[in-house]
Design a protein around this motif. Structure first.
Motif, short mmCIF file in Angstrom:
data_model
loop_
_atom_site.label_atom_id
_atom_site.label_comp_id
_atom_site.label_asym_id
_atom_site.label_seq_id
_atom_site.Cartn_x
_atom_site.Cartn_y
_atom_site.Cartn_z
N UNK A 309 0.83 -1.27 0.03
CA UNK A 309 0.00 -0.14 0.09
C UNK A 309 0.69 1.37 -0.07
N UNK A 310 0.06 2.50 0.10
CA UNK A 310 0.88 3.62 0.14
C UNK A 310 0.90 4.07 1.47
N UNK A 311 2.03 4.43 2.06
CA UNK A 311 2.36 4.86 3.64
C UNK A 311 1.62 6.14 3.85
N UNK A 312 1.36 7.00 2.76
CA UNK A 312 0.80 8.28 2.94
C UNK A 312 -0.83 8.14 3.06
N UNK A 313 -1.19 7.18 2.54
CA UNK A 313 -2.84 6.60 2.43
C UNK A 313 -3.14 5.84 3.59
N UNK A 314 -2.34 4.88 3.95
CA UNK A 314 -2.84 3.65 4.58
C UNK A 314 -2.05 3.43 5.98
N UNK A 315 -1.30 4.47 6.13
CA UNK A 315 -0.58 4.37 7.44
C UNK A 315 -1.20 5.27 8.42
N UNK A 318 -0.06 9.20 13.48
CA UNK A 318 0.89 9.10 14.36
C UNK A 318 2.00 8.41 14.04
N UNK A 319 1.83 7.29 13.50
CA UNK A 319 2.90 6.33 12.89
C UNK A 319 3.45 6.99 11.97
N UNK A 320 2.82 7.45 11.03
CA UNK A 320 3.44 8.15 9.80
C UNK A 320 4.41 9.24 10.41
N UNK A 321 4.04 10.00 11.25
CA UNK A 321 4.66 11.14 11.77
C UNK A 321 6.20 10.75 12.30
N UNK A 322 5.92 9.65 13.00
CA UNK A 322 7.19 9.03 13.64
C UNK A 322 8.10 8.36 12.56
N UNK A 323 7.45 7.82 11.52
CA UNK A 323 8.47 7.39 10.37
C UNK A 323 9.19 8.46 9.79
N UNK A 324 8.21 9.53 9.48
CA UNK A 324 8.80 10.70 8.67
C UNK A 324 10.23 11.19 9.62
N UNK A 325 9.93 11.54 11.07
CA UNK A 325 10.79 11.92 12.07
C UNK A 325 11.96 11.15 11.88
N UNK A 326 12.14 9.64 11.72
CA UNK A 326 13.16 8.87 11.65
C UNK A 326 13.81 9.04 10.58
N UNK A 332 8.65 21.33 10.83
CA UNK A 332 8.11 21.70 10.01
C UNK A 332 7.86 21.22 8.73
N UNK A 333 8.92 20.39 8.32
CA UNK A 333 8.66 19.61 7.15
C UNK A 333 7.68 18.52 7.25
N UNK A 334 7.69 17.89 8.34
CA UNK A 334 6.54 16.93 8.58
C UNK A 334 5.18 17.52 8.51
N UNK A 335 4.87 18.66 9.17
CA UNK A 335 3.77 19.27 9.09
C UNK A 335 3.13 19.58 7.63
#
Length: 453
Positions: A309-315, A318-326, A332-335
């Motif tokens: 699947x697509x992480x931006x569609x199916x995640x 909160x978990x997606x934010x955590x992944x982007x932070x990692x 600002x970029x995550x937002x």
């Protein structure tokens, strides 16, 4: 540093990785036991490369068997990059052994091979003409230690003196009009700097080539040594689009599954058929193409235990934010990415993720396919440019090898994916597996040309 290798995950633990890895271990051992570039050291290197059947001498005239050996060497190098990009210590080790191997192989090339290599890699170092060599004979001999005996057989190259500062600092070369006259034996020092810079940069940027959806599948496979059917299909077709052959795909999946609980016999009975089917070798013989972003977003929603699947569609948000932070995106970029997610603009979210991880602004392409993401990443990593928009506003897509797909209910047959498969002939330029595959002046022996590394 020897212990580090026990903790390195190396995909394709088959003949591809085995082809090159023992050579690098031997290069390390020779450097520790012998004075580098001594006669004994070079004899050890020669014997090791012969034993490994690794091409290293004049490569202007080659057989089909030589080309196959170079293909394996080339693929093995980039698979090892995948393994050794994971920490600074591993990168440093890999860079040092590859640099030593490069230096030896380059030193074994004849003049014709060297000139071909320089041309292929846009290294504009011009060999001086015979009349200039005769005119400067005294200066060239006096400025280079031991050159008197070698002068008649030695080629000299003119390079900007700023490219040869180590040799200038050591007063080892002749300078005139801002140019350094480099004997063939010392040219390797100049080219090696380019090689080290390119490889170091590629290793440092190693996590940027795969889109997030494929990275998620790759890491799940590494962690669990298994993917469910949807994940295998999505990831397998993506790798196929990068140029992974059927034979290589079977080896890859069989080897990774064997790290878990699925032995080769069980793999052949339960999984090999589906892989051959995706390559058009079973069933209706349809040669399926990689999934587009739209197909991944709109079809086959992942359930518990799935990783496709697509992480931006199916995640979960909160978990997606955590992944982007990692992945080292700032708050600002995550937002900014999450704003697109909230607006259900998932492809724009992925494109924004691309821009942030590649440190570019307003990429001049419209993202519509994971393989396109990989292609655009490669252009950046190799110093190229993004695809340009035409006056019509459409995007110049990567070179494609479209496959006509008959209509059926099979999930791989969406019209979205029909025109986005990368040409199979690009596999060695695009490279094979994850993470850095930068091609520019990344130097290997490929396709009968002299591309050292």
């Amino acid at each position: 540093m020897m212990f580090l290798h026990f903790f390195v995950f190396i995909p394709f633990h088959s003949h591809f990785t085995i082809f090159c890895f023992p050579v690098l271990k031997a290069v390390e051992s020779f450097g520790m036991c012998h004075t580098k570039w001594s006669e004994k050291y070079q004899k050890k290197m020669e014997d090791e490369l012969k034993k490994a059947n690794l091409p290293y001498r004049d490569l202007m005239h080659v057989s089909d068997n030589d080309l196959e050996l170079r293909r394996k060497d080339h693929i093995s190098h980039f698979i090892l990059r995948l393994a050794y990009c994971q920490s600074e210590n591993l990168r440093r080790w890999f860079l040092q052994q590859e640099a030593d191997l490069f230096r030896y192989r380059f030193s074994q090339q004849l003049s014709g091979s060297v000139r071909k290599f320089l041309d292929l890699n846009d290294l504009h170092y011009t060999s001086i003409l015979p009349n200039e060599k005769v005119e400067l004979k005294t200066q060239l001999i006096n400025s280079t230690f031991g050159m008197k005996e070698l002068f008649d057989t030695q080629d000299f190259y003119k390079v900007p003196f700023t490219d040869a500062l180590d040799l200038v600092r050591g007063r080892k070369i002749f300078l005139r009009h801002g140019l350094a006259y480099i004997p063939h034996n010392d040219l390797v020092s100049i080219v090696l700097n380019d090689f080290r810079t390119s490889l170091s940069r590629a290793l440092a940027l190693a996590t940027r080539s795969f889109p997030l959806c494929m990275r998620s599948l790759h890491y799940a496979l590494r962690d669990q040594h298994h993917l469910r059917h949807g994940g295998r299909l999505q990831y397998g077709l993506f790798l196929k689009g990068l140029g992974l052959s059927l034979e290589q795909a079977l080896t890859f999946w069989r080897t990774e599954f064997a790290r878990g609980s699925i032995d080769p016999e069980k793999f052949e009975k339960g999984y090999a058929y589906n892989i051959r089917h995706a390559y058009g070798k079973e069933g209706k013989r349809t040669d399926y193409t990689p999934y587009s972003c739209m197909k991944i977003i709109q079809t086959n929603t992942p359930g518990p235990g799935d990783h496709h699947g697509c992480p931006f569609r199916h995640t979960d948000a909160d978990l997606l934010r955590q992944r982007l932070q990692s992945h080292r995106l700032s708050s600002s970029e995550i937002n900014q990415v999450m704003e697109y997610v909230k607006g259900m603009h998932y492809q724009l979210a992925c494109q924004k993720y691309f821009e942030f991880t590649h440190k570019v602004e307003d990429g001049a392409f419209g993202l519509s396919h994971p393989n396109q993401y990989f292609e655009e990443s490669q252009k950046l990593l190799s110093g190229g440019q993004h695809a340009k928009r035409e006056n019509s506003g459409e995007v110049q897509k990567p070179v494609v090898a479209p496959v006509t797909m008959p209509q059926s209910s099979h999930p791989a047959q969406s019209s979205e994916s029909q025109s986005t498969q990368l040409s199979a002939s690009q596999v060695e330029e695009q490279e094979l597996l994850e993470e850095c595959f930068a091609n520019g002046v990344v130097l290997r022996f490929v396709k009968g040309t002299v591309e050292l590394g």
